[in-house]
Design a protein around this motif. Structure first.
Motif, PDB file in Angstrom:
ATOM      1  N   LEU A  31       0.829  -1.200   0.000  1.00  0.00           N
ATOM      2  CA  LEU A  31       0.000   0.000   0.000  1.00  0.00           C
ATOM      3  C   LEU A  31       0.866   1.254   0.000  1.00  0.00           C
ATOM      4  O   LEU A  31       0.556   2.229  -0.690  1.00  0.00           O
ATOM      5  CB  LEU A  31      -0.934  -0.005   1.215  1.00  0.00           C
ATOM      6  N   GLU A  32       1.971   1.233   0.717  1.00  0.00           N
ATOM      7  CA  GLU A  32       2.865   2.397   0.738  1.00  0.00           C
ATOM      8  C   GLU A  32       3.457   2.648  -0.644  1.00  0.00           C
ATOM      9  O   GLU A  32       3.553   3.794  -1.094  1.00  0.00           O
ATOM     10  CB  GLU A  32       3.976   2.175   1.755  1.00  0.00           C
ATOM     11  N   GLU A  33       3.845   1.588  -1.335  1.00  0.00           N
ATOM     12  CA  GLU A  33       4.415   1.739  -2.674  1.00  0.00           C
ATOM     13  C   GLU A  33       3.366   2.261  -3.654  1.00  0.00           C
ATOM     14  O   GLU A  33       3.652   3.128  -4.485  1.00  0.00           O
ATOM     15  CB  GLU A  33       4.982   0.403  -3.149  1.00  0.00           C
ATOM     16  N   LYS A  34       2.164   1.738  -3.535  1.00  0.00           N
ATOM     17  CA  LYS A  34       1.095   2.200  -4.434  1.00  0.00           C
ATOM     18  C   LYS A  34       0.759   3.660  -4.165  1.00  0.00           C
ATOM     19  O   LYS A  34       0.538   4.439  -5.104  1.00  0.00           O
ATOM     20  CB  LYS A  34      -0.141   1.316  -4.270  1.00  0.00           C
ATOM     21  N   THR A  35       0.724   4.041  -2.914  1.00  0.00           N
ATOM     22  CA  THR A  35       0.435   5.431  -2.580  1.00  0.00           C
ATOM     23  C   THR A  35       1.498   6.355  -3.158  1.00  0.00           C
ATOM     24  O   THR A  35       1.187   7.434  -3.678  1.00  0.00           O
ATOM     25  CB  THR A  35       0.355   5.593  -1.051  1.00  0.00           C
ATOM     26  N   ALA A  36       2.738   5.936  -3.104  1.00  0.00           N
ATOM     27  CA  ALA A  36       3.828   6.761  -3.644  1.00  0.00           C
ATOM     28  C   ALA A  36       3.701   6.949  -5.147  1.00  0.00           C
ATOM     29  O   ALA A  36       4.161   7.961  -5.698  1.00  0.00           O
ATOM     30  CB  ALA A  36       5.173   6.122  -3.303  1.00  0.00           C
ATOM     31  N   PHE A  37       3.066   5.987  -5.828  1.00  0.00           N
ATOM     32  CA  PHE A  37       2.888   6.086  -7.280  1.00  0.00           C
ATOM     33  C   PHE A  37       1.939   7.230  -7.660  1.00  0.00           C
ATOM     34  O   PHE A  37       1.917   7.634  -8.823  1.00  0.00           O
ATOM     35  CB  PHE A  37       2.314   4.782  -7.832  1.00  0.00           C
ATOM     36  N   THR A 286       1.848  12.345  -0.516  1.00  0.00           N
ATOM     37  CA  THR A 286       1.728  10.994   0.030  1.00  0.00           C
ATOM     38  C   THR A 286       1.283  11.045   1.491  1.00  0.00           C
ATOM     39  O   THR A 286       0.540  10.163   1.951  1.00  0.00           O
ATOM     40  CB  THR A 286       3.051  10.232  -0.106  1.00  0.00           C
ATOM     41  N   GLY A 287       1.710  12.087   2.202  1.00  0.00           N
ATOM     42  CA  GLY A 287       1.232  12.245   3.570  1.00  0.00           C
ATOM     43  C   GLY A 287      -0.261  12.491   3.629  1.00  0.00           C
ATOM     44  O   GLY A 287      -0.962  11.956   4.500  1.00  0.00           O
ATOM     45  N   ARG A 288      -0.766  13.291   2.707  1.00  0.00           N
ATOM     46  CA  ARG A 288      -2.211  13.541   2.657  1.00  0.00           C
ATOM     47  C   ARG A 288      -2.974  12.271   2.307  1.00  0.00           C
ATOM     48  O   ARG A 288      -4.054  11.999   2.852  1.00  0.00           O
ATOM     49  CB  ARG A 288      -2.511  14.639   1.642  1.00  0.00           C
ATOM     50  N   LEU A 289      -2.428  11.502   1.388  1.00  0.00           N
ATOM     51  CA  LEU A 289      -3.085  10.257   1.008  1.00  0.00           C
ATOM     52  C   LEU A 289      -3.109   9.278   2.182  1.00  0.00           C
ATOM     53  O   LEU A 289      -4.136   8.626   2.438  1.00  0.00           O
ATOM     54  CB  LEU A 289      -2.367   9.633  -0.192  1.00  0.00           C
ATOM     55  N   ARG A 290      -2.009   9.178   2.907  1.00  0.00           N
ATOM     56  CA  ARG A 290      -1.991   8.294   4.078  1.00  0.00           C
ATOM     57  C   ARG A 290      -3.004   8.774   5.117  1.00  0.00           C
ATOM     58  O   ARG A 290      -3.714   7.967   5.734  1.00  0.00           O
ATOM     59  CB  ARG A 290      -0.588   8.251   4.682  1.00  0.00           C
ATOM     60  N   GLY A 291      -3.069  10.097   5.297  1.00  0.00           N
ATOM     61  CA  GLY A 291      -4.037  10.633   6.244  1.00  0.00           C
ATOM     62  C   GLY A 291      -5.469  10.328   5.842  1.00  0.00           C
ATOM     63  O   GLY A 291      -6.312  10.005   6.685  1.00  0.00           O
ATOM     64  N   ALA A 292      -5.748  10.427   4.546  1.00  0.00           N
ATOM     65  CA  ALA A 292      -7.102  10.120   4.060  1.00  0.00           C
ATOM     66  C   ALA A 292      -7.428   8.650   4.259  1.00  0.00           C
ATOM     67  O   ALA A 292      -8.562   8.290   4.602  1.00  0.00           O
ATOM     68  CB  ALA A 292      -7.221  10.502   2.585  1.00  0.00           C
ATOM     69  N   LEU A 293      -6.438   7.773   4.051  1.00  0.00           N
ATOM     70  CA  LEU A 293      -6.660   6.353   4.286  1.00  0.00           C
ATOM     71  C   LEU A 293      -6.916   6.080   5.763  1.00  0.00           C
ATOM     72  O   LEU A 293      -7.822   5.312   6.122  1.00  0.00           O
ATOM     73  CB  LEU A 293      -5.446   5.550   3.800  1.00  0.00           C
ATOM     74  N   GLU A 294      -6.140   6.713   6.614  1.00  0.00           N
ATOM     75  CA  GLU A 294      -6.301   6.491   8.054  1.00  0.00           C
ATOM     76  C   GLU A 294      -7.657   6.987   8.553  1.00  0.00           C
ATOM     77  O   GLU A 294      -8.241   6.395   9.469  1.00  0.00           O
ATOM     78  CB  GLU A 294      -5.167   7.208   8.803  1.00  0.00           C
ATOM     79  N   ARG A 295      -8.162   8.054   7.944  1.00  0.00           N
ATOM     80  CA  ARG A 295      -9.449   8.608   8.369  1.00  0.00           C
ATOM     81  C   ARG A 295     -10.641   7.904   7.718  1.00  0.00           C
ATOM     82  O   ARG A 295     -11.789   8.256   7.972  1.00  0.00           O
ATOM     83  CB  ARG A 295      -9.500  10.103   8.046  1.00  0.00           C
ATOM     84  N   GLY A 296     -10.375   6.937   6.863  1.00  0.00           N
ATOM     85  CA  GLY A 296     -11.451   6.224   6.199  1.00  0.00           C
ATOM     86  C   GLY A 296     -12.068   6.978   5.042  1.00  0.00           C
ATOM     87  O   GLY A 296     -13.133   6.589   4.537  1.00  0.00           O
ATOM     88  N   LEU A 297     -11.396   8.051   4.590  1.00  0.00           N
ATOM     89  CA  LEU A 297     -11.903   8.802   3.442  1.00  0.00           C
ATOM     90  C   LEU A 297     -11.589   8.091   2.134  1.00  0.00           C
ATOM     91  O   LEU A 297     -12.226   8.350   1.110  1.00  0.00           O
ATOM     92  CB  LEU A 297     -11.288  10.203   3.436  1.00  0.00           C
ATOM     93  N   LEU A 298     -10.584   7.218   2.159  1.00  0.00           N
ATOM     94  CA  LEU A 298     -10.194   6.418   1.007  1.00  0.00           C
ATOM     95  C   LEU A 298     -10.049   4.974   1.436  1.00  0.00           C
ATOM     96  O   LEU A 298      -9.770   4.680   2.602  1.00  0.00           O
ATOM     97  CB  LEU A 298      -8.849   6.907   0.438  1.00  0.00           C
ATOM     98  N   THR A 299     -10.172   4.090   0.461  1.00  0.00           N
ATOM     99  CA  THR A 299      -9.881   2.679   0.679  1.00  0.00           C
ATOM    100  C   THR A 299      -8.698   2.288  -0.204  1.00  0.00           C
ATOM    101  O   THR A 299      -8.337   3.007  -1.151  1.00  0.00           O
ATOM    102  CB  THR A 299     -11.079   1.799   0.323  1.00  0.00           C
ATOM    103  N   GLU A 300      -8.116   1.156   0.086  1.00  0.00           N
ATOM    104  CA  GLU A 300      -7.025   0.670  -0.758  1.00  0.00           C
ATOM    105  C   GLU A 300      -7.523   0.416  -2.180  1.00  0.00           C
ATOM    106  O   GLU A 300      -6.776   0.596  -3.147  1.00  0.00           O
ATOM    107  CB  GLU A 300      -6.413  -0.600  -0.170  1.00  0.00           C
ATOM    108  N   ALA A 301      -8.785   0.043  -2.302  1.00  0.00           N
ATOM    109  CA  ALA A 301      -9.352  -0.167  -3.647  1.00  0.00           C
ATOM    110  C   ALA A 301      -9.353   1.122  -4.451  1.00  0.00           C
ATOM    111  O   ALA A 301      -9.145   1.109  -5.675  1.00  0.00           O
ATOM    112  CB  ALA A 301     -10.765  -0.724  -3.538  1.00  0.00           C
ATOM    113  N   ASP A 302      -9.603   2.262  -3.794  1.00  0.00           N
ATOM    114  CA  ASP A 302      -9.540   3.551  -4.493  1.00  0.00           C
ATOM    115  C   ASP A 302      -8.133   3.804  -5.018  1.00  0.00           C
ATOM    116  O   ASP A 302      -7.944   4.268  -6.148  1.00  0.00           O
ATOM    117  CB  ASP A 302      -9.938   4.688  -3.545  1.00  0.00           C
TER     118      ASP A 302
END
Length: 946
Positions: A31-37, A286-302
């Motif tokens: 997930l970290e690698e995909k987020t960095a993409f 990438t920090g914003r994306l991780r934050g959105a994932l942690e808050r449930g605003l995004l899923t790994e599927a997104d």
């Protein structure tokens, strides 16, 4: 024993379909690698052998920002060729040079951010140079050709992956990240979406870039249209790349979301797949994306969905199959064929607007070439660095011989005297190397700094004569005798250091502000005034110097001398693409700058045989009455001067055509932010005035006759044919144009609408028979009553000719179509934005995710909406409205008295908190519904009940 080689993973297997290989690679990424993409600069994944990847290589009319490359005419010039096949070849050459450059410099990317398909709706838009035409049909034809050239013709592997810019309805630089384009459904479908749609459907587009602006109150970077429209036009995965800094704008300037995590999540869910923000530093995004994932605003599927789209492009580019990539060894760069193509494109882009017989020039003509652009080969923000350079002067020298060509630039020669009586002096810098801005290439040329290795300006008793050019609107450049422009670097000192004006913030422009008996010299890049210090001239906030402008020679005087001694004078006027009309800056007027007007008048007074050659990124309102010949060309790239000289000499008959209307006066223009091309009668489609030069206009050195127009309806198309004959004595190209007009339309339809065109080369006496198969869908309009496309039954006129106004042949066909039905308002009600007419209304977002509402542009003055032919059947007894905010909705029928006035008892808590209001209303049969809105009120829907 020897260890066996581990098998290659499926994503490395070229025998498998791309989709299967992408699924395999996705499954191996963390997930970290995909987020960095998801950042523009996607890092390498070394454990899998996956390389780093960058989205975004500018290549609007040649490879930009990465150093020397072949420079073709500006995009608006390519549009003026009306020649898709030529533009395809240009795209092909550009993509080959990208591949060749990448082989030597891996900073060069294969995800190409081009072309720009924003329609040239308003000629004061600063980025007019980047688009192809005001017409969606012509724009899509040219864009499709360019993307096919960029893509290459291999069935599997793409040479480059083009991304269309800028989605959507983006025609203003003024407050571009905070303004909202109010786009009614008919304009959305018939105009703005159409250029994108036809290019995407053609199959050579890898993605789009959303624009900075909002549309109908919602930022383009969270636009539901990405899913509702764009992704339905093709089965291919499209990569949506944000514009630079736009993700942060959602919070920082637009204040549309409270947090960057919310904004980033909303963008990704809406369809943005790659975030261009904070330059090469991906940590913020990438920090914003991780934050959105942690808050449930995004899923790994997104995240997977976006990464899959990026990987789809990378697989198509052959990244994972280098041994099978047919483009890997491409090496064509600055080839003779590319140089010849640059000249051909520049020649085909030249438009002859007027000719009273002075052109073409006779072989022995003595020519005076004058004007601020007479010895210039200007580049724009999206140009590469010139490998070759041809100015009008150089072209005329080459064609007529230097002994027959006289040149004067027409600048004012001036000295600047200080209050102490000294003069501004440019120190000699004999050992300083010549530098060309951007010659080494830069991922972000906005970060290029000015030179500090040259001495600052000083003062002495005699001073240095400077060349002053006034580019209009009070903007000046000052140039030293060695050709360097006065500029200001980061240290604040004024130096003669720039080869040309340029940069994201231009540091080479000044203004003279009257002050006492002299002038303050304001540096426009910093907003500071020039002062004289002990160690040289610099800009500062205090103690500005008061200068006296001492004019050594007026430009008009030099022009008069040169013009009087020549047989013909060619005045080369126009714009510098970095000044007064460019990205970040709209123009204020159509008028030619005052200094250039004076030079033209001086030339004409001294020599009646005056030719005006306009070299510009946009139209001008010039008075051609006293000028025997007028030409226009966009900045034509490396071969511009040679091309212009060959056309002036008659080696090439001009055949460029105007890709947009040239208006006669600023008064003919709507407000820059008025995007309702139908309601405010914009572009050739609806303009009812008399243009200076119409859309499609362009003259030739020969004449053409048209004949034999026939049209018949069969098999879902209208088959049209006619002949064009070269009835003159010169081999030349003609651009035959086919238009239509709905004869008795039930709604406002275009006065003319381009259906197709053909550029053909004809020898004297030669005839070509041209055939066009026009699909019936080309005659459709967006029916707001039914919320879909509809071909209206009735007669349609077909017009063939040499421009939108120069119609040579007419005929008509009758189409069956679908009958006009009244609105079924009892069953469906009225979507507020689905109006037929409006006054003082803006469309806004119903919610932050989807839907439209309407509101008065001026809450105090109110606004009015009209919905035609609403069918109330046997009768209704009530009306409901969904509103938010505070104010009133007043309903009437057929322009009669108010039948109901509805208003919330108290203002709603927010713009998206709708309440439902009801009132009693009686009506039956078919009527026009009129709604008057007052106050800061949003209306989303109107319902009727029996």
């Amino acid at each position: 024993m020897t260890a066996s080689t581990p098998p290659s993973p499926p994503f490395r297997d070229p025998r498998l379909p791309f989709a299967e290989r992408i699924d395999d690679l996705l499954s191996r990424l963390t997930l970290e690698e995909k987020t960095a993409f998801l950042h523009q600069f996607a890092p390498a994944v070394e454990r899998l052998g996956v390389a780093a990847f960058r989205t975004g290589q500018e290549a609007l009319h040649g490879v930009a920002w990465m150093g020397p490359a072949t420079v073709f005419p500006q995009a608006v010039g390519l549009g003026a060729t009306w020649n898709p096949e030529l533009v395809r070849r240009v795209g092909d050459a550009v993509s080959r040079e990208i591949r060749a450059m990448r082989a030597k410099d891996d900073r060069v990317g294969l995800n190409v951010w081009a072309p720009t398909v924003n329609l040239l709706r308003h000629p004061l838009w600063g980025r007019n140079e980047e688009g192809y035409s005001e017409d969606p049909r012509l724009t899509s034809a040219i864009a499709t050709a360019y993307t096919h050239g960029l893509r290459g013709d291999h069935p599997t592997y793409w040479r480059t992956a083009p991304v269309l810019k800028h989605w959507l309805a983006h025609n203003n630089e003024t407050d571009r990240s905070t303004t909202s384009s109010s786009v009614r459904p008919r304009v959305l479908h018939e105009y703005d979406l159409r250029a994108f749609r036809e290019a995407v459907e053609a199959g050579a587009v890898a993605g789009v870039m959303p624009a900075y602006n909002l549309v109908n109150g919602r930022p383009n970077h969270v636009s539901p249209y990405l899913a509702e429209h764009l992704r339905t036009w093709t089965d291919q995965d499209l990569l949506v790349c944000s514009d630079a800094g736009a993700p942060s704008n959602l919070v920082d300037s637009e204040h549309y979301f409270d947090t960057h995590e919310e904004a980033t999540a909303a963008s990704l869910v809406a369809g943005v797949d790659s975030f261009t923000d904070h330059g090469t530093d991906s940590s913020q995004m990438t920090g914003r994306l991780r934050g959105a994932l942690e808050r449930g605003l995004l899923t790994e599927a997104d995240v997977d969905t976006a990464v899959r789209r990026q990987l789809s492009v990378r697989f198509r580019l052959g990244e994972f199959d280098p041994e099978y990539d047919p483009h890997e060894a491409t090496s064509e760069f600055d080839t003779p064929a590319h140089r010849a193509l640059a000249r051909e494109a520049a020649e085909q882009a030249i438009v002859l607007l007027k000719n009273d017989g002075v052109l073409p020039l006779a072989p022995e003509t003595r020519v005076a070439v004058v004007g601020l652009l007479a010895d210039e080969c200007k580049l724009d923000w999206y140009s590469g660095t010139l490998l070759h350079r041809s100015t009008p002067l150089e072209g005329l020298y080459e064609r007529f011989g230097a002994e027959r060509v006289e040149f004067t630039e027409g600048v004012d020669r001036v000295r600047l005297r200080t209050a102490a009586g000294a003069f501004v002096h440019v120190p000699v810098a004999a050992d300083a190397a010549d530098e060309v801005r951007g010659a080494e290439g830069a991922l972000d040329p906005a970060l290029l700094a000015g030179r500090t290795d040259l001495p600052a300006l000083t003062t002495d008793a005699t001073g240095t004569e400077l060349a002053l050019a006034d580019w209009g609107e009070g903007v000046l450049t000052l140039r030293a005798p060695d050709g360097r422009y006065l500029s200001v670097a980061d240290d604040g000192y004024v130096r003669a250091s720039a080869d040309q004006p340029g940069g994201w913030v231009v540091q080479e422009t000044f203004s003279l502000e009257p002050h006492g008996n002299g002038h303050l010299l304001k540096h426009r890049g910093t907003g500071r005034h020039v002062c004289v210090s002990a160690d040289g001239l610099k800009v500062a906030d205090e103690d500005p110097e008061v200068f006296e402008l001492v004019v050594t020679e007026r430009g008009e005087e030099a022009v008069t001398r040169a013009a009087a001694a020549a047989d013909v004078v060619v005045v080369v006027a126009g714009n510098d693409p970095h000044i007064n009309g460019r990205e970040t800056e709209d123009r204020a007027t159509l008028r030619l700058p005052g200094q250039q007007e004076r030079l033209l008048r001086a030339a004409r007074a001294a020599n009646p045989a005056t030719v005006l050659a306009l070299v510009s990124a946009y139209p001008y309102a010039v008075d051609p009455e006293d000028v025997p010949a007028v030409l226009w060309t966009a900045h034509g790239g490396q071969a511009a001067g040679t091309a212009l000289a060959r056309v002036l000499a008659g080696d090439v008959s001009p055949a460029g055509r105007l890709p947009q209307t040239w208006y006669a006066d600023d008064a003919d223009l709507p407000d820059l932010l008025d995007y309702d091309v139908i309601g405010s009668r914009q572009t050739y489609l609806y303009f009812e005035g008399t243009p200076l030069f119409p859309f499609g206009h362009g003259l030739s050195y020969t004449s053409f006759t048209y004949g034999g127009l026939t049209a018949r309806v069969e098999e879902g198309v209208v088959r049209v044919s006619f002949t064009v004959t070269n009835s003159g004595a010169v081999t030349a190209d003609e651009v035959a144009q086919l238009y239509t007009r709905a004869v008795e339309a039930s709604v406002p339809r275009p006065r003319r609408q381009l259906l197709d065109h053909r550029r053909v080369t004809l020898a004297p006496g030669e005839t070509a028979e041209l055939g066009f198969d026009v699909p019936l869908s080309a005659f459709a309009f967006w029916d707001v009553a039914q919320d879909r496309w509809r071909v209206e039954p009735g007669a349609y006129e077909l017009l063939a000719g040499a421009s939108s106004e120069d119609v040579r042949l007419r005929t008509a066909v009758t189409l069956d179509g679908e009958p006009t039905l009244p609105r079924a308002v009892v069953a469906h009600g009225l979507a507020a934005a689905g109006f037929d007419e409006q006054r003082g209304i803006e469309i806004v977002d119903r919610t932050k995710v989807s839907g439209d509402a309407v509101t008065p542009a001026d809450p105090a003055g109110g606004g009015e909406l009209v919905y035609r032919a609403c069918d109330f059947g046997r009768g209704i007894s009530g009306v409901t409205v969904e509103v938010a905010g505070e104010g009133t909705v007043e309903l009437s029928l057929d322009g009669g008295p108010a039948l109901a006035v509805l208003s919330p008892a108290t203002p709603t808590s927010g713009p998206y908190d709708y309440v439902r209001l009801e009132a009693s209303v009686g009506a039956a049969g078919v009527h026009d519904v009129h709604l008057r809105l007052r106050g800061p009120l949003r209306l989303a829907h109107v319902g009727f009940s029996g």
